[in-house]
Design an enzyme around this catalytic site. Structure first.
Site, PDB file in Angstrom:
ATOM      1  N   ASP A  98       0.813  -1.226   0.000  1.00  0.00           N
ATOM      2  CA  ASP A  98       0.000   0.000   0.000  1.00  0.00           C
ATOM      3  C   ASP A  98       0.844   1.274   0.000  1.00  0.00           C
ATOM      4  O   ASP A  98       0.449   2.297   0.557  1.00  0.00           O
ATOM      5  CB  ASP A  98      -0.966   0.010   1.206  1.00  0.00           C
ATOM      6  CG  ASP A  98      -1.829  -1.235   1.230  1.00  0.00           C
ATOM      7  OD1 ASP A  98      -2.231  -1.694   0.151  1.00  0.00           O
ATOM      8  OD2 ASP A  98      -2.094  -1.750   2.337  1.00  0.00           O
ATOM      9  N   LYS A 103       1.848   1.920  -5.209  1.00  0.00           N
ATOM     10  CA  LYS A 103       2.372   1.310  -6.447  1.00  0.00           C
ATOM     11  C   LYS A 103       1.434   1.574  -7.619  1.00  0.00           C
ATOM     12  O   LYS A 103       1.869   1.791  -8.742  1.00  0.00           O
ATOM     13  CB  LYS A 103       2.545  -0.213  -6.263  1.00  0.00           C
ATOM     14  CG  LYS A 103       3.551  -0.584  -5.197  1.00  0.00           C
ATOM     15  CD  LYS A 103       3.614  -2.077  -4.976  1.00  0.00           C
ATOM     16  CE  LYS A 103       2.371  -2.654  -4.336  1.00  0.00           C
ATOM     17  NZ  LYS A 103       2.146  -2.241  -2.935  1.00  0.00           N
ATOM     18  N   GLY A 158      -4.636  -4.364  -3.604  1.00  0.00           N
ATOM     19  CA  GLY A 158      -5.619  -3.303  -3.793  1.00  0.00           C
ATOM     20  C   GLY A 158      -4.858  -2.054  -4.180  1.00  0.00           C
ATOM     21  O   GLY A 158      -4.108  -1.509  -3.368  1.00  0.00           O
ATOM     22  N   HIS A 159      -4.967  -1.663  -5.432  1.00  0.00           N
ATOM     23  CA  HIS A 159      -4.232  -0.492  -5.915  1.00  0.00           C
ATOM     24  C   HIS A 159      -5.235   0.586  -6.298  1.00  0.00           C
ATOM     25  O   HIS A 159      -6.071   0.366  -7.167  1.00  0.00           O
ATOM     26  CB  HIS A 159      -3.368  -0.849  -7.129  1.00  0.00           C
ATOM     27  CG  HIS A 159      -2.360  -1.924  -6.850  1.00  0.00           C
ATOM     28  ND1 HIS A 159      -1.524  -2.425  -7.797  1.00  0.00           N
ATOM     29  CD2 HIS A 159      -2.052  -2.585  -5.723  1.00  0.00           C
ATOM     30  CE1 HIS A 159      -0.742  -3.347  -7.263  1.00  0.00           C
ATOM     31  NE2 HIS A 159      -1.050  -3.461  -5.999  1.00  0.00           N
ATOM     32  N   GLN A 176       1.753  -6.450  -3.347  1.00  0.00           N
ATOM     33  CA  GLN A 176       2.380  -6.585  -2.023  1.00  0.00           C
ATOM     34  C   GLN A 176       3.716  -5.844  -1.977  1.00  0.00           C
ATOM     35  O   GLN A 176       3.870  -4.859  -2.660  1.00  0.00           O
ATOM     36  CB  GLN A 176       2.520  -8.070  -1.631  1.00  0.00           C
ATOM     37  CG  GLN A 176       1.176  -8.757  -1.437  1.00  0.00           C
ATOM     38  CD  GLN A 176       0.473  -9.085  -2.743  1.00  0.00           C
ATOM     39  OE1 GLN A 176       1.046  -9.702  -3.608  1.00  0.00           O
ATOM     40  NE2 GLN A 176      -0.773  -8.682  -2.882  1.00  0.00           N
TER      41      GLN A 176
HETATM   42  P1  GDP Z   1      -0.710   0.206  -3.568  1.00  0.00           P
HETATM   43  O1  GDP Z   1      -1.347  -1.034  -3.067  1.00  0.00           O
HETATM   44  O2  GDP Z   1       0.774   0.244  -3.334  1.00  0.00           O
HETATM   45  O3  GDP Z   1      -1.057   0.537  -5.001  1.00  0.00           O
HETATM   46  O4  GDP Z   1      -1.304   1.393  -2.682  1.00  0.00           O
HETATM   47  P2  GDP Z   1      -2.855   1.603  -2.269  1.00  0.00           P
HETATM   48  O5  GDP Z   1      -3.579   2.098  -3.465  1.00  0.00           O
HETATM   49  O6  GDP Z   1      -3.370   0.410  -1.562  1.00  0.00           O
HETATM   50  O7  GDP Z   1      -2.714   2.721  -1.167  1.00  0.00           O
HETATM   51  C1  GDP Z   1      -2.151   3.972  -1.440  1.00  0.00           C
HETATM   52  C2  GDP Z   1      -3.219   5.057  -1.211  1.00  0.00           C
HETATM   53  O8  GDP Z   1      -2.594   6.306  -1.163  1.00  0.00           O
HETATM   54  C3  GDP Z   1      -4.249   5.171  -2.332  1.00  0.00           C
HETATM   55  O9  GDP Z   1      -5.475   5.529  -1.769  1.00  0.00           O
HETATM   56  C4  GDP Z   1      -3.697   6.262  -3.235  1.00  0.00           C
HETATM   57  O10 GDP Z   1      -4.725   6.952  -3.936  1.00  0.00           O
HETATM   58  C5  GDP Z   1      -3.074   7.175  -2.204  1.00  0.00           C
HETATM   59  N1  GDP Z   1      -1.879   7.899  -2.650  1.00  0.00           N
HETATM   60  C6  GDP Z   1      -0.884   7.508  -3.502  1.00  0.00           C
HETATM   61  N2  GDP Z   1       0.093   8.442  -3.553  1.00  0.00           N
HETATM   62  C7  GDP Z   1      -0.296   9.446  -2.713  1.00  0.00           C
HETATM   63  C8  GDP Z   1       0.311  10.684  -2.305  1.00  0.00           C
HETATM   64  O11 GDP Z   1       1.414  11.046  -2.703  1.00  0.00           O
HETATM   65  N3  GDP Z   1      -0.394  11.435  -1.398  1.00  0.00           N
HETATM   66  C9  GDP Z   1      -1.603  11.046  -0.905  1.00  0.00           C
HETATM   67  N4  GDP Z   1      -2.222  11.846  -0.014  1.00  0.00           N
HETATM   68  N5  GDP Z   1      -2.196   9.899  -1.264  1.00  0.00           N
HETATM   69  C10 GDP Z   1      -1.538   9.106  -2.152  1.00  0.00           C
HETATM   70  P1  IMO Z   2      -0.959  -4.295  -2.201  1.00  0.00           P
HETATM   71  O1  IMO Z   2      -0.584  -4.850  -3.543  1.00  0.00           O
HETATM   72  C1  IMO Z   2      -0.957  -4.777   2.141  1.00  0.00           C
HETATM   73  C2  IMO Z   2      -1.084  -8.897   3.638  1.00  0.00           C
HETATM   74  C3  IMO Z   2      -2.328  -9.371   4.371  1.00  0.00           C
HETATM   75  C4  IMO Z   2      -1.712 -10.371   5.329  1.00  0.00           C
HETATM   76  C5  IMO Z   2      -0.602 -11.016   4.498  1.00  0.00           C
HETATM   77  C6  IMO Z   2      -0.987 -12.349   3.863  1.00  0.00           C
HETATM   78  O2  IMO Z   2      -2.229  -3.521  -2.203  1.00  0.00           O
HETATM   79  O3  IMO Z   2       0.197  -3.578  -1.577  1.00  0.00           O
HETATM   80  P2  IMO Z   2      -2.583 -13.007   1.841  1.00  0.00           P
HETATM   81  O4  IMO Z   2      -4.066 -12.808   1.650  1.00  0.00           O
HETATM   82  O5  IMO Z   2      -1.750 -12.367   0.777  1.00  0.00           O
HETATM   83  O6  IMO Z   2      -2.213 -14.428   2.073  1.00  0.00           O
HETATM   84  O7  IMO Z   2      -2.265 -12.237   3.226  1.00  0.00           O
HETATM   85  O8  IMO Z   2      -0.297 -10.080   3.475  1.00  0.00           O
HETATM   86  N1  IMO Z   2      -1.327  -8.347   2.290  1.00  0.00           N
HETATM   87  C7  IMO Z   2      -1.237  -7.045   1.985  1.00  0.00           C
HETATM   88  N2  IMO Z   2      -1.010  -5.964   2.766  1.00  0.00           N
HETATM   89  N3  IMO Z   2      -1.097  -4.624   0.808  1.00  0.00           N
HETATM   90  C8  IMO Z   2      -1.301  -5.694  -0.004  1.00  0.00           C
HETATM   91  O9  IMO Z   2      -1.304  -5.605  -1.348  1.00  0.00           O
HETATM   92  C9  IMO Z   2      -1.420  -6.972   0.590  1.00  0.00           C
HETATM   93  N4  IMO Z   2      -1.640  -8.222   0.102  1.00  0.00           N
HETATM   94  C10 IMO Z   2      -1.565  -9.047   1.152  1.00  0.00           C
HETATM   95  O10 IMO Z   2      -2.952  -8.302   5.047  1.00  0.00           O
HETATM   96  O11 IMO Z   2      -1.095  -9.704   6.405  1.00  0.00           O
HETATM   97 MG    MG Z   3      -2.833  -1.634  -1.775  1.00  0.00          MG
END
Ligand code: GDP
Ligand code: IMO
Ligand code: MG
Length: 429
Positions: free
Chosen positions: A13, A16, A40-41, A223
């Protein structure tokens, strides 16, 4: 020629999805190489917000071919739901390619994921419950069902029978669940065949030919490094290779093709699920809660509140080493607005001894207490800054300090969720 890798440098998170989307219009292919719909992106484009789970974030860039690589585990129901959801919003998904060698998440593996967690009790991993771990276990156990198996009903039936011979013993005798019928699994999987067939290809060959034709291929991790099955905080990890090595095995692209490795790192740290997290803040109404609120730190996949803490420099250095990071994207700097001083973990105290790098053992990491240095904060809103010089001096100093500690240059800085809310110091391609 260039193959560029994007990996998470912390516990996931990091942003990416946004980083991939920023580069999407300049690359020819975006390949998801590991994980499944545990990811979850979130990508924000103007007033539109997209939450992608199984599809590569490149699906939102009209010119690029999104690829689900062989290292991915695919829940076919989720795949078509996600495609239909995007199509309904006017996104063209017709270029999507799926590897014939990717594994399929069968329904029994979702069941096993959930009941296994319940059986673990206080030792649970906190998985997303999507069947990820059991499906990778079947793959390693040579009992997996692959995408290509769906196109030969006889083979599919044999493979499902083989898998269920063992799985039904486990379900009924250990977990006290009902046995699964071969037909229910086979019949469900066969319903996807017609839609799936035109998308499936020999993706390693496709990508090899693309690189030979001088196309740019972006390899997008799900991840992150600390959740990688080899290099993460095992056993509190996911079950795939989320690091640069996984980009090669999960796509069929050779290490010698990789020209750039981009590590995505948040200006602080978060984690979802169980497992060690030295800089975690436990307060309900203090800094941790403030980071969670300001950063909207709630899981994109499960909605769980993310655990929040300060930036951990040894972790960033570790990720730089493991992945060969050439450039960092520092995300969410805007979230740190409003603190008088910002702690950064520079080393750990492990049972009275100062340790400057990631401890070697699980016990060491569980005992690690952060040693902080404190840096001046800022109170200005950063969301409209577009150059490094637009940032307040203390924010510039914070970035330069992290850069010095983290093992690679910080090339891009995020100051908001939108594509436009980005500061580029060095081009990423
Ligand atoms: P990922 O799993 O690595 O793609 O990240 P996620 O999407 O799960 O979580 C990142 C969150 O931060 C998302 O809600 C993005 O919209 C938000 N985000 C990404 N870059 C920035 C930033 O520079 N500033 C802020 N405030 N939010 C950001
Ligand atoms: P993105 O791509 C954050 C965590 C789960 C759990 C562990 C194992 O959005 O960064 P799983 O269901 O993969 O066997 O769970 O990994 N986990 C993540 N945490 N971001 C993710 O993906 C994750 N995908 C799995 O919360 O601790
Ligand atoms: Mg994510």
């Amino acid at each position: 020629m260039p193959a560029v890798v994007i990996v998470g440098a912390q516990w996931g998170d990091e942003g990416k999805g946004k980083a991939t989307d920023i580069l999407g219009s300049r690359v020819d292919y975006v390949v998801k190489f590991n994980g499944g719909n545990n990811a979850g992106h979130t990508v924000v484009i103007g007033d539109q917000k997209y939450a992608l789970h199984l599809l590569p974030s490149g699906i939102l860039s009209p010119g690029c071919v999104p690829v689900i690589g062989n290292g991915v585990v695919v829940d076919l129901k989720v795949l078509f739901e996600e495609i239909d959801g995007l199509e309904a919003r006017g996104i063209d998904t017709s270029k999507l390619v799926v590897s014939a060698n990717a594994h399929v998440i069968a329904d029994y593996n979702r069941t096993v994921d959930k009941v296994a967690e319940r059986f673990l009790g206080s030792r649970k991993i906190g998985t997303t419950g999507r069947g990820i771990g059991p499906t990778y276990a079947d793959k390693m156990n040579r009992l997996g069902i692959r995408i290509q198996d769906l196109f030969d009903e006889k083979i599919l039936r044999q493979k499902v029978e083989g898998a269920l011979e063992l799985k039904n013993q486990i379900l009924t005798k250990i977990y006290n669940r009902r046995a699964v019928e071969v037909d229910e699994i086979v019949d469900e999987l066969l319903t996807y065949v017609d839609r799936l067939r035109p998308m499936v290809a020999d993706t390693p060959l496709l990508l090899h030919e693309a690189l030979a034709a001088d196309k740019t291929v972006l390899l997008e991790a799900g991840q992150a490094t600390l959740l990688d099955v080899d290099h993460g905080t095992y056993p509190f990890v996911t079950s795939s290779s989320a690091t640069t090595g996984g980009a090669c095995t999960g796509s069929g692209i050779a290490p010698s093709e990789i020209t750039r490795v981009i590590g995505i790192v948040k200006a602080y740290a978060t984690r979802v699920g169980e497992g060690p997290f030295p800089t975690e803040l436990f307060d309900d109404d203090g800094d941790g809660a403030r980071l969670r609120t300001n950063g909207a730190e709630f899981g994109t996949t499960t909605g769980r509140p993310r655990r929040c803490g300060w930036y951990d420099a040894p972790i960033a250095r570790y990720a730089a080493r493991i992945n060969g990071v050439t450039d960092f994207v520092l995300t969410k700097l805007d979230v740190l607005t409003g603190w008088d001083r910002i702690p950064v973990c520079v080393a750990y105290d492990v049972d009275g001894e100062r340790i400057d790098e990631m401890p070697m053992t699980q016990t060491g990491f569980h005992h690690a207490k952060p040693i902080y240095e404190y840096f001046d904060g800022w109170h200005e809103d950063l969301s409209t800054c577009r150059t490094f010089e637009d940032l307040p001096q203390t924010a510039q100093d914070y970035v330069l300090t992290l850069e010095k500690m983290s093992g690679a240059r910080i090339s891009t800085i995020g100051v908001g969720p939108d594509r436009e809310q980005t500061i580029v110091r060095h081009d990423l391609l």
